[in-house]
Write an enzyme that holds these catalytic residues in place. Structure first.
Site, PDB file in Angstrom:
ATOM      1  N   SER A  70      -1.307  -8.961  -8.057  1.00 13.28           N
ATOM      2  CA  SER A  70      -0.733  -8.137  -6.735  1.00 13.28           C
ATOM      3  C   SER A  70      -1.441  -6.582  -6.057  1.00 13.28           C
ATOM      4  CB  SER A  70       0.294  -8.728  -6.269  1.00 13.28           C
ATOM      5  OG  SER A  70       0.385  -9.557  -5.347  1.00 13.28           O
ATOM      6  N   SER A 109      -1.445  -9.194  -3.428  1.00 12.68           N
ATOM      7  CA  SER A 109      -0.109  -8.439  -1.705  1.00 12.68           C
ATOM      8  C   SER A 109      -0.540  -7.468  -1.984  1.00 12.68           C
ATOM      9  CB  SER A 109       1.022  -9.007  -2.109  1.00 12.68           C
ATOM     10  OG  SER A 109       2.257  -8.725  -3.284  1.00 12.68           O
ATOM     11  N   LYS A 113       4.757   0.501  -0.895  1.00 16.87           N
ATOM     12  CA  LYS A 113       4.943  -0.384  -0.308  1.00 16.87           C
ATOM     13  C   LYS A 113       6.295  -0.595   0.530  1.00 16.87           C
ATOM     14  CE  LYS A 113       3.701  -5.599  -2.913  1.00 16.87           C
ATOM     15  NZ  LYS A 113       3.154  -6.086  -3.841  1.00 16.87           N
TER      16      LYS A 113
END
Length: 496
Positions: free
Chosen positions: A183, A159, A79
Site C-alpha cells: 500500500s 491504500s 495518511k
C-alpha cells in the site's frame, strides 16, 4: 524562488537553511495548492491553522538552532490511518465518524518533534483495505496523471492513494503512508513517486489504526530517494509502547546514499515472471537490470520457489487479523452508532452499527477472516497460511545468505488503471495488483518502489528493490543508483 510547493524535502531544507525561504512561505504555497486541487480529493481533513502555527514555530526554531532536524519546517501530509490529537482520524471509514483522538501516533509525533508541518489528513482505502482508493467513505482519490489525451480518471493506487496523489501533484513535499501488502509501493509506482516500506518493526505501529498487525508498517512517500531517506530517519525509532518495535539505532540514511553499487549482487527472481505479464513491464524490468549492471552490480538469477503461494497466504492471514482487529468497532465507545428501533438490544446495536459503518470490501474481508479462524477451518486455512509464510521468509533468508545484497522486481503488474474499471469486477482481479509486493510484507523485509519509466500512454511505471532486514541504508543507496540511472523526471500535466 519559484513555486515552493514543487520542491522536494532536500531542496526545501537547503533553501530554509540558506535563508532563501521560510517554513511559513512553504506552508502557504502548499495550502494554496491543496485548495486548488479539490478535484483530486487527496486531502480530506484540512488543518491550515495548525499548519501555520507549526510553521511559525519551525521558523523560530531554525533561527535559533543551527542543529535543527532535517525535517524542521517542511510541510507534509499525514495518511488518515495515523491518529492525530484533536484532528479527525477516521481510517476513511464511516464507523469512525467524529473520532478525534486524545493522543498522537508515535510516527506523527516523531515527525512533529522533528519540526515537520502537518498540512492535513490524506484520503485512503477504508481501513487500508484496497488497491485503488475506491473504498473510502470520502469518495475516490484521483491520480493526477492522465492517459495521453484521455480524460478518464485514473486510480492513484491504494491504500495510500491520497498520499501518492498529493505528493505527485505537489500538494505537499512528502507524505506518510502505510504498507500491509504493497500500500506504499503500488501507489508510488502508479504516480511516479518514491515509496519505501521499512523492515517490520523499524517504525512504531502505536497510534496507527490496525489492519493486519503482523504485516502493517509505516513509511514515507516522497519525490526522490534522498527525500525518502530524510523522512524515514525522522519516522523511525524504538517505541516501548509497541511490543514489535525494534530496539535498534537508526542510521543516518541520507549519509548512506553513495549510489555506489559496484560489486553488489542484485538478485532477479525467476518466479516473478508471471504468465500474461504485459510486455512493457517485462521491458521495464530488463531495462532496470541493464541499468544496475552498467552501474557495476553483478546480476544473479535467483529462485524464490514459494512465491506462487504468497497471494493466497496473504489473503488468509490479513483478513484473519483484520477480523480480530476490527471487532473493537461496535458503536459503544466512539465513532458511529446506528439508530435503534424500539425493542432492539445490544446484539441489534452491534449488527446495525457494523452493517452501516463498514463498507463492502471491509465487510468481505471481515467475513473471510472470521471464516478462516473458525473452529472447523483454523488448521485448514489459517495455520496452513502461517506455515507457507514461514517458507516464503526462508526463501528470502536463503537468497540473502548466499550473498545477494538486494532483489530487483517490477513494482506492479501494470500502470494505473481507470477508476471503476476493476472495483465492480471480480475482487480477485483487484487483489492481483499486490502480486509483486505481498511477499515483502509476509517476510517482514524492507522494499522500495522507484519510478523508472513510462508506458506507451505516458503513465509512470516503477521497479521495486527488496533489501535485507534492517539494511534500509543499503537498500536506499541501491535505489539511489537506480534512480540516477533511470533519470525519471516526468510530472503530470496540471488539469485539476
Amino acid at each position: 524562488m519559484g513555486e515552493l510547493n514543487k520542491l522536494g524535502l532536500a531542496q526545501a531544507r537547503d533553501a530554509l537553511r540558506a535563508g532563501e525561504t521560510t517554513s511559513k512561505e512553504l506552508t502557504e504555497a502548499c495550502l494554496g495548492a491543496i485548495d486548488a486541487a479539490g478535484a483530486l480529493n487527496a486531502f480530506v481533513h484540512h488543518t491550515p491553522d495548525l499548519a501555520m502555527e507549526r510553521a511559525a514555530a519551525a521558523d523560530a526554531r531554525l533561527q535559533g538552532d543551527s542543529e535543527a532536524p532535517a525535517m524542521c519546517g517542511l510541510p507534509i501530509g499525514i495518511k488518515d490511518l495515523f491518529c492525530t490529537k484533536g484532528v479527525p482520524s477516521q481510517a476513511a471509514s464511516r464507523i469512525l465518524e467524529g473520532f478525534r483522538p486524545e493522543y498522537e501516533s508515535t510516527v506523527s509525533q516523531n515527525l512533529a518533534d522533528a519540526g515537520a508541518v502537518m498540512l492535513g489528513k490524506l484520503n485512503m482505502d477504508e481501513f487500508a483495505m484496497g488497491s485503488s482508493n475506491e473504498t473510502s467513505v470520502y469518495g475516490n482519490a484521483v491520480n493526477p496523471w492522465r492517459r495521453g489525451n484521455d480524460d478518464a480518471q485514473l486510480t492513484p493506487g491504494g491504500s495510500s492513494g491520497g498520499s501518492a496523489a498529493a505528493v505527485a501533484a505537489d500538494l505537499c513535499l512528502a507524505a506518510t503512508g502505510t504498507d500491509t501488502g504493497g500500500s506504499i509501493r503500488q501507489p508510488a509506482a502508479f504516480t511516479g513517486t518514491v515509496g519505501i516500506k521499512p523492515t517490520y518493526g523499524r517504525c512504531s505501529r502505536w497510534g496507527i489504526v490496525a489492519f493486519a498487525s503482523s504485516l502493517d508498517q509505516a513509511g514515507p512517500m516522497t519525490k526522490s530517494v534522498r527525500d525518502a531517506a530524510i523522512m524515514l530517519e525522522a519516522m523511525c525509532g524504538h517505541d516501548p509502547k509497541d511490543s514489535t518495535s525494534a530496539d535498534l539505532a537508526v542510521p543516518n540514511f541520507e549519509a548512506a546514499l553513495t549510489g555506489d553499487i559496484r560489486g553488489k549482487k542484485i538478485g532477479i527472481p525467476r518466479e516473478y515472471r508471471m504468465d500474461g505479464m504485459p510486455e512493457e513491464i517485462e521491458t521495464l524490468w530488463q531495462d532496470g537490470i541493464a541499468m544496475m549492471r552498467d552501474a557495476g552490480a553483478e546480476i544473479v538469477d535467483i529462485s524464490l520457489p514459494h512465491t506462487k503461494y504468497a497471494l493466497p497466504a496473504y489473503y488468509v492471514i490479513a483478513p484473519a487479523e483484520a477480523s480480530s482487529n476490527l471487532a473493537r468497532y461496535d458503536g459503544v465507545r466512539y465513532g458511529h452508532r446506528a439508530q435503534l428501533a424500539p425493542g432492539d438490544g445490544i446484539t441489534e446495536m452491534y449488527e446495525k452499527t457494523r452493517a452501516e459503518g463498514f463498507g463492502a470490501e471491509v465487510q468481505r474481508r471481515v467475513m473471510v477472516g472470521t471464516y478462516v479462524l473458525s473452529a472447523g477451518f483454523y488448521d485448514a486455512y489459517y495455520n496452513r497460511a502461517r506455515k507457507v509464510r514461514a517458507l516464503i521468509k526462508k526463501d528470502f533468508d536463503d537468497v540473502f545468505a548466499a550473498g545477494v545484497d538486494c532483489i530487483l522486481t517490477p513494482a506492479t503488474p501494470s500502470a494505473a488503471f481507470g477508476l471503476g474499471e476493476m472495483i465492480d469486477a471480480d475482487p480477485i482481479q483487484m487483489y492481483l495488483n499486490d502480486v509483486f509486493t505481498v511477499t515483502v510484507n509476509l517476510a517482514g523485509l524492507p522494499g522500495i518502489a522507484v519510478p523508472t519509466g513510462q508506458d506507451a500512454r505516458g503513465l509512470p511505471l516503477g521497479l521495486q528493490l527488496i533489501g535485507r532486514p534492517w539494511e534500509e541504508a543499503d537498500l536506499l543507496s541501491s535505489a539511489y543508483a537506480l534512480e540516477r540511472a533511470a533519470g525519471f523526471v516526468a510530472k503530470p500535466e496540471k488539469w485539476w
